[in-house]
Scaffold this active site. Structure first.
Site, PDB file in Angstrom:
ATOM      1  CB  THR A 187      -0.925  -0.074   1.199  1.00 23.67           C
ATOM      2  OG1 THR A 187      -0.263  -0.101   2.451  1.00 23.67           O
ATOM      3  CG2 THR A 187      -1.921  -1.307   1.059  1.00 23.67           C
ATOM      4  CE  LYS A 203       0.224  -3.152   3.499  1.00 20.93           C
ATOM      5  NZ  LYS A 203      -0.493  -2.418   4.470  1.00 20.93           N
ATOM      6  CB  THR A 231       1.557  -6.220  12.419  1.00 22.69           C
ATOM      7  OG1 THR A 231       1.095  -5.086  12.055  1.00 22.69           O
ATOM      8  CG2 THR A 231       2.678  -6.987  11.845  1.00 22.69           C
ATOM      9  CD  GLU A 274       1.547   4.976   6.411  1.00 24.17           C
ATOM     10  OE1 GLU A 274       1.127   5.769   7.376  1.00 24.17           O
ATOM     11  OE2 GLU A 274       0.771   4.850   5.620  1.00 24.17           O
ATOM     12  CG  ASN A 309      -0.692   8.378   8.410  1.00 23.88           C
ATOM     13  OD1 ASN A 309      -1.274   7.367   7.719  1.00 23.88           O
ATOM     14  ND2 ASN A 309       0.352   8.261   8.867  1.00 23.88           N
ATOM     15  CB  THR A 326      -8.433  13.959   1.649  1.00 20.05           C
ATOM     16  OG1 THR A 326      -7.015  14.102   1.950  1.00 20.05           O
ATOM     17  CG2 THR A 326      -9.497  13.835   2.453  1.00 20.05           C
TER      18      THR A 326
END
Lengths: 383, 383
Positions: B146, B168, B179, B259, B378, B383
């Site tokens: 992702t 992933k 996880t 991330e 994040n 959006t």
């Protein structure tokens, strides 16, 4: 005016040179009586700063005639020498006011792990004692600021008696018992036991439900001093109501001025099986970094909210959860409902409502978003 | 090669159009046997995605001949219809392979709260089945990404048998049981019970000790498939060792690619009274936003570390805590020790060591810093 609005109190704020900015950093609040009752609640953090360890002892005695507060250094994780510094500060105040050191509470806030420069602090305390004034509350509120962008004060009129207060907050703001530094004053007639009942009831519903960044401080202290100067004896209920209102107002100001925050978020959990369940769910959402960053991005990401609820032990059925963001029920019965594009997150105030459908209890947790400003401010604080 | 390195497995990855980027988003892993034993661990989040609910049932049967995985949508919080989509996906795979749907595990990852576009997914699954190859592991690892910036694969040689794996991760990375998505394969001969023992022992020490951002997913799934194709029957201990090594390698890759992270942080808690204490302390530090932002700012802020330790229920005396950051003992006995300026935080790898002086247990929690990149990624995800 603030802590000096109730009769019987004087206060002051001065610059002792603890802050590199040169701003005021030492405050004193004095209770001139006739009474000197006190109650206090302190951080639940097991790593407690020296002034917390000192003030807990002092409050246990039930009498406090003066509080000395400093910003520019937390005096936490400073060992025996740090505790001696707190003791010496209390002795210095006591000598200046001709009272006992055991009647002087001490509060500190700022960076953890460094000794306070006593050669600057004690002359500052002397100056603060000389500057004590019946209208000194504003100066005191200003002197306890750290990363706060403005002072926080409140006044609640009890009808013939008054509750005043000041607080500092901004960061490390997730109390489990109390938060940050807060001094409340009242000219009501009330003994230490009554003050304690009122203060614990008030903080349970206010400071204990602020969770700005999930980080509990080593220095959290809330003190309530009563001078009895009004001659009025409110009922415990009346006193609790007024103290709660004062605490609630200060909490709103804290959340509104939290480090780097662009949103002031109320998380209202309804139809919970118990108060504890409602608080646990609200706090889990408040502490979820993915929810917090989504709110920063004006994204009504209810999926992240459900994922946060799912980590709790509260009573609920995942297929019955409803979530509204600013009044739009984006999730009903655990699935998508109203169109998320209807949610307007452009303003500073955000309300997240979660219905658990498991009972009748409710709780509101106040929090903030997680912004670039928070990261910036907290990655550069000590360096 | 990865999940297809052990004998008896084929895999593939294709683009079904679930991702706006057009990147690969559907993967299939097939166990051609002769055996088809399986074990799985799943998210402890009570809000579980449809594929988790499905795969839990399937794994309970002890036989899995195929796993179908998609990125581009988590199929979480999608209600009864979402579960029907998972079921239909399994049936589609089963029909293509002439096996039972109850032998097909399903994993999904991506945005929560939206239905999967079945009109794209099912043709994608057909293409993936057609593309199955004995060297398809890399393609599969790529198709489950992702926000990962690179695929994660591993191989551990058991001596005559092998463990392979792919995973992933990137966000919502704080398992309480497992996880993210992870498929492990082995050609060892082992029954479902033995696989379960090995997998639980492995995840307890690896995935369960990754806490990148404190947020537990609705979709976490770790599957271990055994083909028996090597003909070798390792002992439970040997199998556990190899599976643990594979999981550890994948965890390292997950934390290295979390991330927005600029640091890969190992929090080593030593001299704890119990494993649980060590994990609780490590996790409390890992989840503390003030510690995480300090590390982002290259600030060895041990005071914030002590404040995080102080929120736990672990056995310790605050005046006995020692903290080292990258080998420099900046805190001894709860107070400042070596000069913090000696700490070099310029690199990507950071080690925080906390000695509790309460026993002999140890644990390492892997985490990341909290950076502008994390906030950016994040706050803009949906959006």
């Amino acid at each position: 005016m603030t802590v000096t609005t109730p009769q019987g109190f004087r206060a002051s704020g001065v610059a002792a040179g603890l802050k590199a900015s040169g701003n005021d950093d030492v405050a004193v609040v004095v209770n001139d009586g006739p009474a000197a009752a006190v109650a206090g609640v302190f951080t639940a953090n097991r790593v407690k700063a020296a002034p917390v360890l000192w003030s807990q002892q002092v409050v246990r005695g039930g009498v406090v005639r003066a509080v000395v507060l400093n910003s520019g250094g937390a005096n936490a994780c400073t060992g025996t020498l740090g505790f001696q510094d707190t003791h010496a500060t209390a002795e210095h105040v006591a000598a200046g006011l001709a009272i006992g050191a055991g009647e002087v509470a001490v509060c500190s806030t700022g960076l953890i792990g460094e000794r306070l420069p006593m050669d600057k602090l004690l002359p500052g305390v002397t100056a603060a004692l000389e500057g004590l004034a019946a209208d000194g509350g504003d100066a005191a509120a200003r002197a306890i600021m750290t990363t706060d962008t403005r002072p926080k004060s409140t006044v609640v009129d009890g009808g013939g008696w008054t509750v005043g207060g000041m607080a500092k907050g901004a960061g490390m703001l997730a109390p489990a018992m109390a938060t940050m530094l807060c001094v409340l004053t009242t000219d009501a007639v009330a003994d230490a036991r009554t003050l304690d009942v009122a203060l614990r009831a008030a903080t349970r519903l206010t400071f204990d439900r602020v969770d700005s960044d999930g980080c509990m401080s080593t220095n959290d202290t809330v003190l309530l001093l009563a001078s009895g100067a009004s001659g009025v004896s409110p009922s415990t209920h009346e006193l609790t109501e007024a103290v709660t209102a004062a605490c609630r107002d200060l909490c709103e100001q804290l959340v509104d001025d939290a480090e780097g925050a662009t949103k002031k978020v109320a998380i209202e959990v309804t139809s919970a099986a118990s108060d504890d369940d409602a608080v646990e769910v609200g706090r889990s959402i408040a502490r979820n970094n993915l929810v917090k960053t989504a709110l920063f991005g004006n994204d009504p990401n209810w999926g992240r909210i459900l994922a946060a609820v799912g980590t709790t032990a509260a009573a609920f059925d995942p297929d019955e959860l409803d979530v509204a963001v600013n009044g739009v029920w984006v999730c009903r019965s655990g699935s998508a409902a109203e169109d998320r594009s209807k949610v307007d997150l452009s303003g500073r105030d955000v309300t997240v409502r979660v219905a658990l459908h498991a009972g009748t209890a409710t709780a509101t947790i106040w929090t903030n978003d997680l912004s670039h400003g928070y990261v910036h401010e907290n990655s550069a604080y000590s360096t």
